[in-house]
Scaffold this motif. Sequence first.
Motif, PDB file in Angstrom:
ATOM      1  N   ALA A  54      26.325  34.660-167.822  1.00  0.00           N
ATOM      2  CA  ALA A  54      26.404  35.852-166.975  1.00  0.00           C
ATOM      3  C   ALA A  54      27.188  35.555-165.697  1.00  0.00           C
ATOM      4  O   ALA A  54      28.014  36.364-165.264  1.00  0.00           O
ATOM      5  CB  ALA A  54      25.000  36.356-166.634  1.00  0.00           C
ATOM      6  N   HIS A  55      26.956  34.393-165.105  1.00  0.00           N
ATOM      7  CA  HIS A  55      27.638  34.013-163.863  1.00  0.00           C
ATOM      8  C   HIS A  55      29.145  33.886-164.082  1.00  0.00           C
ATOM      9  O   HIS A  55      29.943  34.418-163.299  1.00  0.00           O
ATOM     10  CB  HIS A  55      27.069  32.696-163.338  1.00  0.00           C
ATOM     11  CG  HIS A  55      27.778  32.182-162.136  1.00  0.00           C
ATOM     12  ND1 HIS A  55      27.598  32.728-160.882  1.00  0.00           N
ATOM     13  CD2 HIS A  55      28.697  31.196-161.990  1.00  0.00           C
ATOM     14  CE1 HIS A  55      28.368  32.091-160.016  1.00  0.00           C
ATOM     15  NE2 HIS A  55      29.045  31.164-160.672  1.00  0.00           N
ATOM     16  N   SER A  57      30.914  35.236-166.440  1.00  0.00           N
ATOM     17  CA  SER A  57      31.453  36.559-166.769  1.00  0.00           C
ATOM     18  C   SER A  57      31.549  37.444-165.534  1.00  0.00           C
ATOM     19  O   SER A  57      32.493  38.220-165.395  1.00  0.00           O
ATOM     20  CB  SER A  57      30.581  37.231-167.827  1.00  0.00           C
ATOM     21  OG  SER A  57      30.607  36.461-169.013  1.00  0.00           O
ATOM     22  N   PHE A  58      30.576  37.312-164.645  1.00  0.00           N
ATOM     23  CA  PHE A  58      30.649  38.058-163.390  1.00  0.00           C
ATOM     24  C   PHE A  58      31.909  37.661-162.625  1.00  0.00           C
ATOM     25  O   PHE A  58      32.661  38.514-162.154  1.00  0.00           O
ATOM     26  CB  PHE A  58      29.415  37.811-162.514  1.00  0.00           C
ATOM     27  CG  PHE A  58      29.629  38.255-161.099  1.00  0.00           C
ATOM     28  CD1 PHE A  58      29.639  39.598-160.775  1.00  0.00           C
ATOM     29  CD2 PHE A  58      29.879  37.327-160.093  1.00  0.00           C
ATOM     30  CE1 PHE A  58      29.878  40.013-159.465  1.00  0.00           C
ATOM     31  CE2 PHE A  58      30.115  37.725-158.797  1.00  0.00           C
ATOM     32  CZ  PHE A  58      30.119  39.074-158.481  1.00  0.00           C
ATOM     33  N   SER A  61      35.075  39.030-164.322  1.00  0.00           N
ATOM     34  CA  SER A  61      35.133  40.486-164.200  1.00  0.00           C
ATOM     35  C   SER A  61      35.478  40.921-162.784  1.00  0.00           C
ATOM     36  O   SER A  61      36.323  41.796-162.582  1.00  0.00           O
ATOM     37  CB  SER A  61      33.792  41.116-164.603  1.00  0.00           C
ATOM     38  OG  SER A  61      33.487  40.825-165.933  1.00  0.00           O
ATOM     39  N   ALA A  62      34.827  40.309-161.810  1.00  0.00           N
ATOM     40  CA  ALA A  62      35.065  40.679-160.412  1.00  0.00           C
ATOM     41  C   ALA A  62      36.497  40.358-160.008  1.00  0.00           C
ATOM     42  O   ALA A  62      37.150  41.146-159.320  1.00  0.00           O
ATOM     43  CB  ALA A  62      34.069  39.966-159.504  1.00  0.00           C
ATOM     44  N   ALA A  70      31.464  43.718-163.798  1.00  0.00           N
ATOM     45  CA  ALA A  70      31.023  42.772-162.768  1.00  0.00           C
ATOM     46  C   ALA A  70      29.612  43.113-162.302  1.00  0.00           C
ATOM     47  O   ALA A  70      28.761  42.225-162.179  1.00  0.00           O
ATOM     48  CB  ALA A  70      32.000  42.775-161.597  1.00  0.00           C
ATOM     49  N   HIS A  71      29.367  44.390-162.092  1.00  0.00           N
ATOM     50  CA  HIS A  71      28.037  44.827-161.651  1.00  0.00           C
ATOM     51  C   HIS A  71      26.979  44.475-162.705  1.00  0.00           C
ATOM     52  O   HIS A  71      25.906  43.961-162.376  1.00  0.00           O
ATOM     53  CB  HIS A  71      28.058  46.334-161.375  1.00  0.00           C
ATOM     54  CG  HIS A  71      26.727  46.894-161.029  1.00  0.00           C
ATOM     55  ND1 HIS A  71      26.151  46.737-159.783  1.00  0.00           N
ATOM     56  CD2 HIS A  71      25.839  47.593-161.767  1.00  0.00           C
ATOM     57  CE1 HIS A  71      24.969  47.327-159.776  1.00  0.00           C
ATOM     58  NE2 HIS A  71      24.752  47.852-160.973  1.00  0.00           N
ATOM     59  N   GLN A  72      27.294  44.735-163.972  1.00  0.00           N
ATOM     60  CA  GLN A  72      26.318  44.475-165.034  1.00  0.00           C
ATOM     61  C   GLN A  72      26.099  42.980-165.256  1.00  0.00           C
ATOM     62  O   GLN A  72      24.966  42.541-165.475  1.00  0.00           O
ATOM     63  CB  GLN A  72      26.760  45.162-166.323  1.00  0.00           C
ATOM     64  CG  GLN A  72      26.658  46.667-166.228  1.00  0.00           C
ATOM     65  CD  GLN A  72      27.263  47.380-167.419  1.00  0.00           C
ATOM     66  OE1 GLN A  72      28.122  46.844-168.115  1.00  0.00           O
ATOM     67  NE2 GLN A  72      26.824  48.607-167.650  1.00  0.00           N
ATOM     68  N   PHE A  73      27.171  42.194-165.194  1.00  0.00           N
ATOM     69  CA  PHE A  73      26.995  40.749-165.355  1.00  0.00           C
ATOM     70  C   PHE A  73      26.228  40.155-164.172  1.00  0.00           C
ATOM     71  O   PHE A  73      25.463  39.211-164.336  1.00  0.00           O
ATOM     72  CB  PHE A  73      28.330  40.040-165.557  1.00  0.00           C
ATOM     73  CG  PHE A  73      28.856  40.124-166.967  1.00  0.00           C
ATOM     74  CD1 PHE A  73      28.140  39.587-168.020  1.00  0.00           C
ATOM     75  CD2 PHE A  73      30.075  40.730-167.238  1.00  0.00           C
ATOM     76  CE1 PHE A  73      28.621  39.650-169.333  1.00  0.00           C
ATOM     77  CE2 PHE A  73      30.563  40.805-168.529  1.00  0.00           C
ATOM     78  CZ  PHE A  73      29.836  40.264-169.586  1.00  0.00           C
ATOM     79  N   ARG A  74      26.418  40.703-162.976  1.00  0.00           N
ATOM     80  CA  ARG A  74      25.643  40.237-161.807  1.00  0.00           C
ATOM     81  C   ARG A  74      24.171  40.562-162.035  1.00  0.00           C
ATOM     82  O   ARG A  74      23.292  39.736-161.761  1.00  0.00           O
ATOM     83  CB  ARG A  74      26.162  40.898-160.537  1.00  0.00           C
ATOM     84  CG  ARG A  74      25.357  40.570-159.290  1.00  0.00           C
ATOM     85  CD  ARG A  74      25.330  39.108-158.975  1.00  0.00           C
ATOM     86  NE  ARG A  74      26.510  38.756-158.232  1.00  0.00           N
ATOM     87  CZ  ARG A  74      26.824  37.537-157.854  1.00  0.00           C
ATOM     88  NH1 ARG A  74      26.021  36.537-158.108  1.00  0.00           N
ATOM     89  NH2 ARG A  74      27.925  37.285-157.211  1.00  0.00           N
ATOM     90  N   GLU A  77      22.850  38.089-164.422  1.00  0.00           N
ATOM     91  CA  GLU A  77      22.705  36.755-163.827  1.00  0.00           C
ATOM     92  C   GLU A  77      21.347  36.590-163.145  1.00  0.00           C
ATOM     93  O   GLU A  77      20.743  35.525-163.194  1.00  0.00           O
ATOM     94  CB  GLU A  77      23.828  36.521-162.824  1.00  0.00           C
ATOM     95  CG  GLU A  77      23.813  35.155-162.197  1.00  0.00           C
ATOM     96  CD  GLU A  77      24.960  34.919-161.234  1.00  0.00           C
ATOM     97  OE1 GLU A  77      25.036  33.778-160.732  1.00  0.00           O
ATOM     98  OE2 GLU A  77      25.761  35.835-160.962  1.00  0.00           O
TER      99      GLU A  77
END
Length: 110
Positions: A54-55, A57-58, A61-62, A70-74, A77
């Motif tokens: 998740a980190h 991917s965040f 994405s960001a 980015a919001h969803q992966f954060r 995380e």
Amino acid sequence: MEIIDIEQLSECLTGEIDLDLDLMRCAIGELKEHAAAMQTCIMPEDEAAWTSHAHRSFGASASLGFKRLAHQFREAEFLQHGTTDPSALLERINETIGLTEHELSLMKLL
């Protein structure tokens, strides 16, 4: 929330269509791989692996302006396994990857 921050994405593009297409294909492919790996990390004992995917991917994405992802992966995380259903969040992430692909294709970037 918008799917893609066009301004942020534009900062990542080179203007060379082949290079930009390759970047987007690689980025989407990597996000799909991380989401698939997260599917295998749903159990509480796999929380560290889930958080790691998740980190990463965040960050990807960001950086590219994939705002909703980015919001969803954060959110993923910092998910507390056992208090929130990771399957539901992962389903939303996979849907948003599809929406992001669609937006990129409309922009002729995929």
